[in-house]
Design an enzyme around this catalytic site. Sequence first.
Site, PDB file in Angstrom:
ATOM      1  N   THR A  86       0.860  -1.186   0.000  1.00  0.00           N
ATOM      2  CA  THR A  86       0.000   0.000   0.000  1.00  0.00           C
ATOM      3  C   THR A  86       0.895   1.235   0.000  1.00  0.00           C
ATOM      4  OG1 THR A  86      -1.615  -1.235   1.288  1.00  0.00           O
ATOM      5  CG2 THR A  86      -1.858   1.170   1.255  1.00  0.00           C
TER       6      THR A  86
ATOM      7  N   LEU B 277     -20.133  -1.621  11.641  1.00  0.00           N
ATOM      8  CA  LEU B 277     -20.803  -0.664  12.525  1.00  0.00           C
ATOM      9  C   LEU B 277     -20.815  -1.195  13.952  1.00  0.00           C
ATOM     10  CD1 LEU B 277     -23.931   0.808  10.672  1.00  0.00           C
ATOM     11  CD2 LEU B 277     -21.744   1.910  11.157  1.00  0.00           C
TER      12      LEU B 277
ATOM     13  N   LYS C 160      -2.127   3.458   9.976  1.00  0.00           N
ATOM     14  CA  LYS C 160      -1.034   4.109   9.233  1.00  0.00           C
ATOM     15  C   LYS C 160      -1.485   4.507   7.828  1.00  0.00           C
ATOM     16  CE  LYS C 160       0.791   0.434   6.613  1.00  0.00           C
ATOM     17  NZ  LYS C 160       0.807   0.363   5.164  1.00  0.00           N
TER      18      LYS C 160
ATOM     19  N   GLY D   2      -7.174  -0.996  14.811  1.00  0.00           N
ATOM     20  CA  GLY D   2      -5.718  -0.920  14.978  1.00  0.00           C
ATOM     21  C   GLY D   2      -5.093  -1.730  13.864  1.00  0.00           C
TER      22      GLY D   2
ATOM     23  N   LYS E 131      -6.985   1.585  -3.026  1.00  0.00           N
ATOM     24  CA  LYS E 131      -6.613   0.911  -1.770  1.00  0.00           C
ATOM     25  C   LYS E 131      -6.759   1.846  -0.567  1.00  0.00           C
ATOM     26  CE  LYS E 131      -5.014  -1.797   1.276  1.00  0.00           C
ATOM     27  NZ  LYS E 131      -5.801  -2.906   1.814  1.00  0.00           N
TER      28      LYS E 131
ATOM     29  N   ARG F  80      -7.629  -9.457   4.362  1.00  0.00           N
ATOM     30  CA  ARG F  80      -7.784  -9.176   5.790  1.00  0.00           C
ATOM     31  C   ARG F  80      -7.030 -10.242   6.565  1.00  0.00           C
ATOM     32  NH1 ARG F  80     -13.920 -10.326   5.669  1.00  0.00           N
ATOM     33  NH2 ARG F  80     -13.003 -11.868   4.285  1.00  0.00           N
TER      34      ARG F  80
ATOM     35  N   ALA G 174     -19.593  -0.723  17.438  1.00  0.00           N
ATOM     36  CA  ALA G 174     -18.895   0.230  18.308  1.00  0.00           C
ATOM     37  C   ALA G 174     -18.020  -0.554  19.283  1.00  0.00           C
ATOM     38  CB  ALA G 174     -19.917   1.070  19.061  1.00  0.00           C
TER      39      ALA G 174
ATOM     40  N   CYS H 256      -2.374  -1.734   9.187  1.00  0.00           N
ATOM     41  CA  CYS H 256      -2.870  -1.100   7.956  1.00  0.00           C
ATOM     42  C   CYS H 256      -3.706   0.159   8.204  1.00  0.00           C
ATOM     43  CB  CYS H 256      -3.654  -2.108   7.135  1.00  0.00           C
ATOM     44  SG  CYS H 256      -2.582  -3.377   6.418  1.00  0.00           S
TER      45      CYS H 256
ATOM     46  N   LYS I 249      -6.798  -7.828  16.364  1.00  0.00           N
ATOM     47  CA  LYS I 249      -8.064  -8.464  15.984  1.00  0.00           C
ATOM     48  C   LYS I 249      -7.945  -9.950  16.263  1.00  0.00           C
ATOM     49  CE  LYS I 249      -8.511  -8.282  11.340  1.00  0.00           C
ATOM     50  NZ  LYS I 249      -8.814  -8.914  10.035  1.00  0.00           N
TER      51      LYS I 249
HETATM   52  P1  NAD Z   1       5.215  -7.219   7.105  1.00  0.00           P
HETATM   53  O1  NAD Z   1       5.996  -6.288   7.941  1.00  0.00           O
HETATM   54  O2  NAD Z   1       4.551  -8.409   7.718  1.00  0.00           O
HETATM   55  O3  NAD Z   1       6.143  -7.788   5.923  1.00  0.00           O
HETATM   56  C1  NAD Z   1       7.046  -7.028   5.197  1.00  0.00           C
HETATM   57  C2  NAD Z   1       8.245  -7.928   4.890  1.00  0.00           C
HETATM   58  O4  NAD Z   1       9.088  -7.274   3.952  1.00  0.00           O
HETATM   59  C3  NAD Z   1       9.116  -8.225   6.108  1.00  0.00           C
HETATM   60  O5  NAD Z   1       9.240  -9.626   6.276  1.00  0.00           O
HETATM   61  C4  NAD Z   1      10.448  -7.572   5.766  1.00  0.00           C
HETATM   62  O6  NAD Z   1      11.575  -8.246   6.292  1.00  0.00           O
HETATM   63  C5  NAD Z   1      10.424  -7.615   4.261  1.00  0.00           C
HETATM   64  N1  NAD Z   1      11.330  -6.680   3.583  1.00  0.00           N
HETATM   65  C6  NAD Z   1      11.585  -5.393   3.883  1.00  0.00           C
HETATM   66  N2  NAD Z   1      12.460  -4.884   2.991  1.00  0.00           N
HETATM   67  C7  NAD Z   1      12.751  -5.868   2.105  1.00  0.00           C
HETATM   68  C8  NAD Z   1      13.580  -5.950   0.947  1.00  0.00           C
HETATM   69  N3  NAD Z   1      14.268  -4.900   0.506  1.00  0.00           N
HETATM   70  N4  NAD Z   1      13.642  -7.122   0.293  1.00  0.00           N
HETATM   71  C9  NAD Z   1      12.931  -8.194   0.715  1.00  0.00           C
HETATM   72  N5  NAD Z   1      12.133  -8.173   1.799  1.00  0.00           N
HETATM   73  C10 NAD Z   1      12.036  -7.014   2.489  1.00  0.00           C
HETATM   74  O7  NAD Z   1       4.145  -6.327   6.340  1.00  0.00           O
HETATM   75  P2  NAD Z   1       2.751  -6.799   5.706  1.00  0.00           P
HETATM   76  O8  NAD Z   1       1.677  -6.729   6.728  1.00  0.00           O
HETATM   77  O9  NAD Z   1       2.936  -8.054   4.944  1.00  0.00           O
HETATM   78  O10 NAD Z   1       2.475  -5.594   4.704  1.00  0.00           O
HETATM   79  C11 NAD Z   1       3.207  -5.442   3.500  1.00  0.00           C
HETATM   80  C12 NAD Z   1       2.510  -4.389   2.658  1.00  0.00           C
HETATM   81  O11 NAD Z   1       1.218  -4.854   2.302  1.00  0.00           O
HETATM   82  C13 NAD Z   1       2.283  -3.056   3.345  1.00  0.00           C
HETATM   83  O12 NAD Z   1       2.366  -2.032   2.404  1.00  0.00           O
HETATM   84  C14 NAD Z   1       0.868  -3.167   3.840  1.00  0.00           C
HETATM   85  O13 NAD Z   1       0.259  -1.908   4.028  1.00  0.00           O
HETATM   86  C15 NAD Z   1       0.219  -3.935   2.715  1.00  0.00           C
HETATM   87  N6  NAD Z   1      -0.961  -4.702   3.074  1.00  0.00           N
HETATM   88  C16 NAD Z   1      -0.956  -5.472   4.191  1.00  0.00           C
HETATM   89  C17 NAD Z   1      -2.085  -6.184   4.526  1.00  0.00           C
HETATM   90  C18 NAD Z   1      -2.151  -6.988   5.803  1.00  0.00           C
HETATM   91  O14 NAD Z   1      -3.262  -7.366   6.205  1.00  0.00           O
HETATM   92  N7  NAD Z   1      -1.055  -7.269   6.467  1.00  0.00           N
HETATM   93  C19 NAD Z   1      -3.235  -6.123   3.703  1.00  0.00           C
HETATM   94  C20 NAD Z   1      -3.173  -5.366   2.543  1.00  0.00           C
HETATM   95  C21 NAD Z   1      -2.042  -4.639   2.238  1.00  0.00           C
END
Ligand code: NAD
Length: 442
Positions: A121, A258, A271, A265, A212, A151, A260, A268, A331
């Site tokens: 994202t 909805l 931030k 948290g 997104k 999710r 309450a 995602c 969650k």
């Molecule tokens: P996360 O912290 O669980 O995973 C990120 C991973 O990337 C880590 O394991 C980290 O070591 C690795 N990393 C960092 N730099 C790297 C590099 N240069 N090369 C290889 N690996 C590297 O994060 P996440 O929850 O999986 O989220 C990842 C992205 O997806 C974010 O942008 C988040 O907003 C988005 N996203 C997450 C979710 C969710 O539910 N977790 C849902 C939709 C979108």
Amino acid sequence: MRVSVIGAGYLGAVHAAAMASIGHDVVAVDIDAARIARLQAGETPFHEPGFEPLLRTGLNSGRLRFTTDLSEVATARVHFIAVGTPQVAGGNAADLSYVDAAVTDLLPHLGAGALVVGKSTVPVGTAARLAELVEGAGRGAGLAWNPEFLREGYAVADTLKPDRLVYGVRDAPGAAVSAAVAEQLLDEVYAPIVASGTPKVVTDTATAELVKVAANAFLATKISFINAMSEIAEVTGADVTTLADAIGYDERIGRRFLNAGVGFGGGCLPKDIRAFTARAEELGRGESVAFLKEVDAINLRRRDRVVELVLDSLGQRRYTGRVAVLGVTFKPDSDDIRDSPALDVVVRLRGLGVDVVVTDPRGLDNARAMHPQLTYVATAEEALADVDVAVLVTEWRDYRELDPVAMARLAGAAPTIIDGRNVLQPAAWRAAGWTYRGLGRP
Ligand code: NAD
């Protein structure tokens, strides 16, 4: 197809295993060697229902492997970028250093006709900037953005059966990979998902990036809306759950999101709305999403409210009473404690000198690593022993289904239950001898 996934976190690891289950030959790369070793051994580094069998099947099939060596991605046609985009320290914007590093490091390994596909994202405009980098590297590769809507807790199903696919593709003149080819490649990657009739939106990268953050902004707003109603209910004696039921019957409003409670948290929503605000300000359109600051403030006030309810319930027993917090993850069905309202409540109570223990079915290891100073117990029964005030903050099924009569036998005299998610039956808890206090419920 040969596919790589850069970043094997909550998103990337599940995505990699899901792509292998579709039949692709997948290599997933992460800079965290311990995480890669666990994944390659078939161990899940985080709790996600259904992920472990998917991971093991992928590894056993020979179509899925994990590595720290980026050069192993060289033969892949599609490279998914799934690294983190956390909030910058000391600000609201997204920290794009991981995405930038992942794409820059990937450049020398790109083959002709390869497609870099962003899933992380990111603030609107990031894809266009990175596309110039990829196209400018002279390797005949292109870039698309394909935001992820999974999710946690439903990540496997959401990846394999998403509500929709969004492809942000580029039709830049002279681009090595045209919009049409990018769409074809993504269709091939998601072949069974596309074939099952999943709605597909093909658009430009800016729209895809915005879809997104707009989706998350809308969901956050819906939660904060009902929590704002909860604040009004609290001073008027109204019941916010009845209110939510009643307005939810209107199809234009809908009952979902909805509920309450103590608010949202996780890694995602909080931030993402802050990064959206920061990006809009950079674009000179801060006022367009200024309401998201209010959404954030309402959300954080709910945590204050739970702390206030605990202190009020303790009364004279503030430094002698025993408090149990049920849940530490943001969650249920996840071990993720990032920006967890539950953890925030526990940390604040401890900071106020309250004797507080916390339990959780899955999140204790992560919580202990981050806050070793807190007191953790393994079960709800241990947590509730001699308790004066119990607080349900994460609505795990185990906690929703607790037997108030049995729990009253464990608890101290005249115990209070604070239902931070409005998921308990007030009458049953009151009948069992508890003082029940919900959020926005009389
Ligand atoms: P996360 O912290 O669980 O995973 C990120 C991973 O990337 C880590 O394991 C980290 O070591 C690795 N990393 C960092 N730099 C790297 C590099 N240069 N090369 C290889 N690996 C590297 O994060 P996440 O929850 O999986 O989220 C990842 C992205 O997806 C974010 O942008 C988040 O907003 C988005 N996203 C997450 C979710 C969710 O539910 N977790 C849902 C939709 C979108």
